[in-house]
Design a protein around this motif. Structure first.
Motif, PDB file in Angstrom:
ATOM      1  N   PRO A   1       0.855  -1.189   0.000  1.00 53.34           N
ATOM      2  CA  PRO A   1       0.000   0.000   0.000  1.00 53.34           C
ATOM      3  C   PRO A   1       0.899   1.251   0.000  1.00 53.34           C
ATOM      4  CG  PRO A   1      -0.685  -1.536   1.709  1.00 53.34           C
ATOM      5  CD  PRO A   1       0.624  -2.033   1.175  1.00 53.34           C
ATOM      6  N   PHE A   2       0.427   2.323  -0.619  1.00 53.68           N
ATOM      7  CA  PHE A   2       1.196   3.561  -0.719  1.00 53.68           C
ATOM      8  C   PHE A   2       1.732   3.997   0.644  1.00 53.68           C
ATOM      9  CE2 PHE A   2       1.434   8.235  -0.691  1.00 53.68           C
ATOM     10  CZ  PHE A   2       2.324   8.437  -1.730  1.00 53.68           C
ATOM     11  N   GLU A   3       0.886   3.965   1.657  1.00 57.05           N
ATOM     12  CA  GLU A   3       1.287   4.415   2.992  1.00 57.05           C
ATOM     13  C   GLU A   3       2.468   3.600   3.527  1.00 57.05           C
ATOM     14  OE1 GLU A   3      -1.194   5.934   6.681  1.00 57.05           O
ATOM     15  OE2 GLU A   3      -1.375   3.757   6.460  1.00 57.05           O
ATOM     16  N   GLU A   4       2.447   2.300   3.326  1.00 58.36           N
ATOM     17  CA  GLU A   4       3.553   1.459   3.803  1.00 58.36           C
ATOM     18  C   GLU A   4       4.813   1.715   2.983  1.00 58.36           C
ATOM     19  OE1 GLU A   4       5.988  -1.148   5.852  1.00 58.36           O
ATOM     20  OE2 GLU A   4       4.168  -0.089   6.429  1.00 58.36           O
TER      21      GLU A   4
ATOM     22  N   VAL B   1       5.620   4.521   1.610  1.00 59.26           N
ATOM     23  CA  VAL B   1       6.147   5.807   2.064  1.00 59.26           C
ATOM     24  C   VAL B   1       6.840   5.653   3.411  1.00 59.26           C
ATOM     25  CG1 VAL B   1       5.514   8.137   2.840  1.00 59.26           C
ATOM     26  CG2 VAL B   1       4.561   7.220   0.710  1.00 59.26           C
ATOM     27  N   ARG B   2       6.305   4.857   4.314  1.00 54.11           N
ATOM     28  CA  ARG B   2       6.959   4.627   5.608  1.00 54.11           C
ATOM     29  C   ARG B   2       8.354   4.061   5.383  1.00 54.11           C
ATOM     30  NH1 ARG B   2       7.710   0.770   9.849  1.00 54.11           N
ATOM     31  NH2 ARG B   2       7.030  -0.938   8.533  1.00 54.11           N
ATOM     32  N   ARG B   3       8.454   3.094   4.508  1.00 55.01           N
ATOM     33  CA  ARG B   3       9.748   2.483   4.215  1.00 55.01           C
ATOM     34  C   ARG B   3      10.674   3.484   3.518  1.00 55.01           C
ATOM     35  NH1 ARG B   3      10.078  -2.925   4.804  1.00 55.01           N
ATOM     36  NH2 ARG B   3      11.656  -3.118   3.203  1.00 55.01           N
ATOM     37  N   MET B   4      10.136   4.191   2.522  1.00 54.10           N
ATOM     38  CA  MET B   4      10.943   5.159   1.772  1.00 54.10           C
ATOM     39  C   MET B   4      11.442   6.266   2.697  1.00 54.10           C
ATOM     40  SD  MET B   4       9.832   7.616  -1.436  1.00 54.10           S
ATOM     41  CE  MET B   4       8.639   8.535  -0.459  1.00 54.10           C
ATOM     42  N   ALA B   5      10.566   6.766   3.556  1.00 49.48           N
ATOM     43  CA  ALA B   5      10.947   7.866   4.447  1.00 49.48           C
ATOM     44  C   ALA B   5      12.053   7.431   5.398  1.00 49.48           C
ATOM     45  CB  ALA B   5       9.727   8.354   5.234  1.00 49.48           C
ATOM     46  N   CYS B   6      11.927   6.237   5.944  1.00 51.28           N
ATOM     47  CA  CYS B   6      12.894   5.787   6.956  1.00 51.28           C
ATOM     48  C   CYS B   6      14.148   5.171   6.364  1.00 51.28           C
ATOM     49  CB  CYS B   6      12.217   4.817   7.914  1.00 51.28           C
ATOM     50  SG  CYS B   6      10.980   5.637   8.939  1.00 51.28           S
ATOM     51  N   ALA B   7      14.031   4.496   5.246  1.00 48.05           N
ATOM     52  CA  ALA B   7      15.199   3.808   4.680  1.00 48.05           C
ATOM     53  C   ALA B   7      15.886   4.624   3.594  1.00 48.05           C
ATOM     54  CB  ALA B   7      14.780   2.448   4.123  1.00 48.05           C
ATOM     55  N   ASP B   8      15.284   5.710   3.152  1.00 43.70           N
ATOM     56  CA  ASP B   8      15.882   6.505   2.080  1.00 43.70           C
ATOM     57  C   ASP B   8      16.000   7.971   2.508  1.00 43.70           C
ATOM     58  OD1 ASP B   8      16.738   6.513  -0.865  1.00 43.70           O
ATOM     59  OD2 ASP B   8      15.196   8.066  -0.859  1.00 43.70           O
ATOM     60  N   THR B   9      14.892   8.625   2.743  1.00 45.59           N
ATOM     61  CA  THR B   9      14.915  10.054   3.052  1.00 45.59           C
ATOM     62  C   THR B   9      15.684  10.318   4.352  1.00 45.59           C
ATOM     63  OG1 THR B   9      12.758  10.234   1.976  1.00 45.59           O
ATOM     64  CG2 THR B   9      13.487  12.112   3.285  1.00 45.59           C
ATOM     65  N   LEU B  10      15.425   9.554   5.368  1.00 47.09           N
ATOM     66  CA  LEU B  10      16.107   9.736   6.655  1.00 47.09           C
ATOM     67  C   LEU B  10      17.611   9.566   6.511  1.00 47.09           C
ATOM     68  CD1 LEU B  10      15.711   9.995   9.842  1.00 47.09           C
ATOM     69  CD2 LEU B  10      15.981   7.502   9.818  1.00 47.09           C
ATOM     70  N   ILE B  11      18.013   8.447   5.923  1.00 48.10           N
ATOM     71  CA  ILE B  11      19.444   8.143   5.808  1.00 48.10           C
ATOM     72  C   ILE B  11      20.139   9.146   4.893  1.00 48.10           C
ATOM     73  CG2 ILE B  11      21.142   6.389   5.166  1.00 48.10           C
ATOM     74  CD1 ILE B  11      19.296   5.784   7.689  1.00 48.10           C
ATOM     75  N   HIS B  12      19.497   9.470   3.770  1.00 53.91           N
ATOM     76  CA  HIS B  12      20.104  10.457   2.882  1.00 53.91           C
ATOM     77  C   HIS B  12      20.062  11.860   3.477  1.00 53.91           C
ATOM     78  CE1 HIS B  12      21.297   7.777  -0.197  1.00 53.91           C
ATOM     79  NE2 HIS B  12      20.072   7.448  -0.574  1.00 53.91           N
TER      80      HIS B  12
END
Length: 183
Positions: free
Chosen positions: A104-107, A109-120
């Motif tokens: 689902p989009f929400e899940e 985004v949760r993964r993208m935000a924490c595993a990509d946006t946060l780290i980058h």
């Protein structure tokens, strides 16, 4: 109590936006902790992933920011679209295709935000001399997402070899070391 995905995303996206807006203009071409990437490359990658996520909702095309594109404006638009989709219950629950892990989009985004946006965000902060502190809840979520995927994330253009953490290292340092970042 755990934050909702829109709350967690809002904090991570807000912080990434601050890093873009506060980046000294003479630091955009500085090298980042990502081999071969500048600070500008890191920011453009994160904007591109956000555009990709929104495009996954309707199958539209997306592109990475062009070399002369205003990254602050591009970030504002891309993160704004993701935030708006998260606030729309139909879009938040919409199932994305195989390219997105059939999540689902929400899940996603949760993964993208924490595993990509946060780290980058940390990468961008390190490259541009800004505050490197990460949201502690997001660090915990990212750790929960990424640790079980240890072998799957060790590939070119993803995450490098683990760096040993010092005894007593905090959660942020342990996560960054796990992802191959020297802290």
């Amino acid at each position: 109590m755990a934050s909702s995905v829109p709350e967690l995303y809002g904090r991570i996206a807000g912080r990434f936006g601050e890093l873009i807006h506060d980046c000294p203009q003479d630091r955009w071409e500085d090298p980042s902790p990502c081999p071969g990437w500048t600070a500008r490359d890191v920011a453009a990658h994160v904007v591109s992933n956000h555009r990709r996520a929104v495009a996954g909702l309707d199958g539209s095309d997306y592109s990475a920011p062009g070399r002369g594109e205003d990254l602050a404006r591009a970030w504002g638009a891309a993160s704004g679209e993701v935030g708006a989709a998260l606030r729309d219950p139909g879009k938040a629950r919409a199932l994305l295709g195989e390219e997105f892990g059939s999540l689902p989009f929400e899940e996603f985004v949760r993964r993208m935000a924490c595993a990509d946006t946060l780290i980058h965000g940390w990468d961008l902060a390190r490259a541009t001399g800004q505050d490197e502190a990460l949201d502690p809840e997001a660090v915990a979520v990212a750790t929960g997402i990424l640790l079980p995927e240890d072998e799957d994330i060790r590939m070119p253009r993803a995450f490098g070899a683990k760096v040993p953490s010092a005894r007593g290292a905090d959660a942020q340092t342990r996560l960054l070391n796990f992802l191959g970042r020297e802290v």
